[in-house]
Design a protein around this motif. Structure first.
Motif, PDB file in Angstrom:
ATOM      1  N   ALA A 254       0.827  -1.208   0.000  1.00  0.00           N
ATOM      2  CA  ALA A 254       0.000   0.000   0.000  1.00  0.00           C
ATOM      3  C   ALA A 254       0.858   1.253   0.000  1.00  0.00           C
ATOM      4  O   ALA A 254       0.549   2.244  -0.693  1.00  0.00           O
ATOM      5  N   CYS A 255       1.938   1.227   0.752  1.00  0.00           N
ATOM      6  CA  CYS A 255       2.837   2.383   0.802  1.00  0.00           C
ATOM      7  C   CYS A 255       3.483   2.620  -0.559  1.00  0.00           C
ATOM      8  O   CYS A 255       3.554   3.753  -1.033  1.00  0.00           O
ATOM      9  N   ARG A 256       3.956   1.546  -1.180  1.00  0.00           N
ATOM     10  CA  ARG A 256       4.569   1.700  -2.504  1.00  0.00           C
ATOM     11  C   ARG A 256       3.557   2.230  -3.513  1.00  0.00           C
ATOM     12  O   ARG A 256       3.887   3.067  -4.356  1.00  0.00           O
ATOM     13  N   PHE A 257       2.327   1.757  -3.450  1.00  0.00           N
ATOM     14  CA  PHE A 257       1.287   2.234  -4.362  1.00  0.00           C
ATOM     15  C   PHE A 257       1.170   3.753  -4.283  1.00  0.00           C
ATOM     16  O   PHE A 257       1.191   4.453  -5.306  1.00  0.00           O
ATOM     17  N   CYS A 258       1.047   4.274  -3.071  1.00  0.00           N
ATOM     18  CA  CYS A 258       0.871   5.721  -2.879  1.00  0.00           C
ATOM     19  C   CYS A 258       2.113   6.498  -3.326  1.00  0.00           C
ATOM     20  O   CYS A 258       2.016   7.518  -4.020  1.00  0.00           O
ATOM     21  N   MET A 259       3.288   6.010  -2.946  1.00  0.00           N
ATOM     22  CA  MET A 259       4.520   6.738  -3.251  1.00  0.00           C
ATOM     23  C   MET A 259       4.860   6.675  -4.741  1.00  0.00           C
ATOM     24  O   MET A 259       5.341   7.644  -5.320  1.00  0.00           O
ATOM     25  N   GLN A 260       4.620   5.525  -5.355  1.00  0.00           N
ATOM     26  CA  GLN A 260       4.909   5.397  -6.779  1.00  0.00           C
ATOM     27  C   GLN A 260       3.961   6.253  -7.602  1.00  0.00           C
ATOM     28  O   GLN A 260       4.354   6.819  -8.631  1.00  0.00           O
ATOM     29  N   LEU A 261       2.727   6.372  -7.173  1.00  0.00           N
ATOM     30  CA  LEU A 261       1.773   7.228  -7.885  1.00  0.00           C
ATOM     31  C   LEU A 261       2.243   8.681  -7.855  1.00  0.00           C
ATOM     32  O   LEU A 261       2.228   9.377  -8.883  1.00  0.00           O
TER      33      LEU A 261
END
Length: 468
Positions: A254-261
């Motif tokens: 979930a963290c990667r999803f937000c940061m990558q976006l």
């Protein structure tokens, strides 16, 4: 004395290897020059078959990159396992350079999907195969400084655009020709855009070949790979069982999803947004009537992009050091809180002028790249060396979700809310990242050690024994 000399020799081999791994990531890090190239490529294609193409529509190329990354990266660990670490690096780098070179032809096709295939899909396919092995090799040389060494290697990925932005702009627009209604119109300048693809591809591949001589895989890592007799099916089952049974995996995803976006949107659009900002330091001498405010010029924006890569590089090293001294949880919460604040306030730079704009972009680039140094280290810490690299690859499956979202919603969101609404929306994802990280354990390695102890009691076949 002989023992000390041997240790010193091993350390120097490790240092040279880390430098080679850094250079591999430096070439792959041309990904962050996408925002610089976007303005040139869109302007060129508007003159060669797609006169109505917009920056918002061209982001589909970046989305194709991310979508491919999401598909291939989870399987990259299996590719590495089949052919070996160094061969995987060389194979990935070769495909990456081919993707750059073939964009020379697709730019003239008048087909945005073909450009997405070469500059997005092909480049990304090569990048993800070559991305993780350098980190694995570097960490194996200096296991006591995992986060810092990972930060040094991926610092090359973050710092690459410092070089590539300047090379691209020096070749394409050496005379600092300005835009007309947000797009470049000068024919002589635009005709240099395809040529730069061939120059970049040759440069990337030359550096990557040099790296093959610098990188050396530690003997114990090679022996572990040779001695491993676990079947592919068993390896796959164990990876999925290890990852999906731990809450840490879902929090990291979930963290990667937000940061990558946030990463893709800011790095893809910072220059297009900058071209809309008035340069308050100049007289109102622009526009058809010669009395309108002048916009920030191309060379200044390319310089901002180039120096942002230094902050990108420094971020990975700095936050890797902070993680080694504190914990992943503490470090990532600090990062995500500050990032949310700066992204939410980015629209204010429209009234603050180019200096404020530069400062905000550099601050954002000092923050969002940290996750790309922290997550490889914490994944290895949490799941161990045997499965950690492959499980880190599984985190990239979030790209399968976020890239269609970015590609489909960027232009409609910009049309509906303008740049302000766009950046406010991104800041909301930063806030979500803050919240989910509060549920991450402060010391996930404690769980890993308990499992290791259980494995030692239950039998010698446990893979974790090899690590310890």
């Amino acid at each position: 004395m002989a023992v000390l000399q041997n240790i010193s020799e091993i350390r120097w081999r490790g240092v040279i290897t880390v430098f080679g791994c850094f250079l591999v990531h430096l070439t792959l890090g041309s990904f962050y020059s996408f925002g610089n190239m976007l303005t040139y490529m869109v302007s060129y294609m508007r003159k060669h078959g797609l006169p109505d193409l917009t920056y918002g529509e061209f982001i589909v190329v970046n989305s194709a990159w991310g979508f491919t990354q999401g598909i291939v990266t989870p399987f990259s660990g299996f590719i590495v396992r089949l052919i070996g670490l160094k061969k995987a690096i060389f194979l990935g780098c070769t495909i990456f350079s081919i993707g750059t070179a073939t964009t020379y032809f697709t730019l003239d096709s008048g087909n945005l999907m073909l450009v997405a295939l070469t500059y997005g899909v092909t480049q990304a396919f090569g990048e993800v195969i070559a991305l993780i092995p350098p980190m694995t090799i570097a960490m194996s040389w200096f296991p006591e400084k995992r986060a810092l060494v990972t930060g040094l290697v991926v610092g090359g990925f973050g710092g690459g655009s410092f070089i590539w932005n300047q090379v691209q702009t020096a070749i394409i627009n050496p005379d600092n020709i300005g835009v007309v209604d947000e797009y470049f119109e000068d024919e002589e300048m635009l005709n240099r855009v395809p040529t730069v693809m061939l120059i970049l591809a040759a440069t990337y591949f030359s550096i990557q070949c040099l790296c093959m001589f610098l990188i050396q895989v530690p003997e114990d890592l090679e022996q572990n790979g040779e001695e491993e007799n676990e079947t592919f099916k068993s390896f796959l089952v164990n990876v999925l069982k290890t990852a999906l049974s731990r809450k840490e995996f879902y929090i990291l995803w979930a963290c990667r999803f937000c940061m990558q976006l946030i990463t893709q949107c800011v790095s893809g659009f910072y220059k297009a947004y900058g071209l809309t900002i008035d340069d308050l330091s100049l007289e109102h001498t622009c526009g058809p009537d010669g009395s309108s405010p002048c916009k920030i010029d191309d060379h200044f924006l390319s310089t901002v992009g180039a120096f942002s890569s230094l902050f990108n590089c420094a971020s990975r090293i700095l936050f890797g050091f902070v993680m080694d001294k504190t914990s992943y949880k503490t470090t990532v919460i600090i990062e995500t809180i500050l990032l949310s604040i700066f992204v939410a306030s980015l629209p204010a730079t429209a009234s603050g002028g180019k200096i404020m704009f530069a400062g905000w972009i550099w601050a954002i680039y000092l923050l969002f790249p940290a996750i790309f140094a922290l997550q490889p280290a914490v994944t290895t810490q949490t799941f161990g060396y045997k499965y950690g690299g492959t499980i880190y690859g599984l985190l990239f499956t979030c790209d399968l979700v976020l890239n269609p979202i970015v590609g489909a919603t960027s232009q409609p969101l910009l049309d509906a809310t303008g740049w302000s609404g766009y950046f406010y929306s991104l800041a909301c994802f930063g806030a979500v990242a803050v919240l989910v990280n509060f549920f991450f354990p402060r010391n996930p390695s404690a769980v890993e050690r308990r499992k290791s102890n259980e494995a030692e009691i239950n039998g010698p076949s446990s893979s974790l024994q090899k690590e310890n």
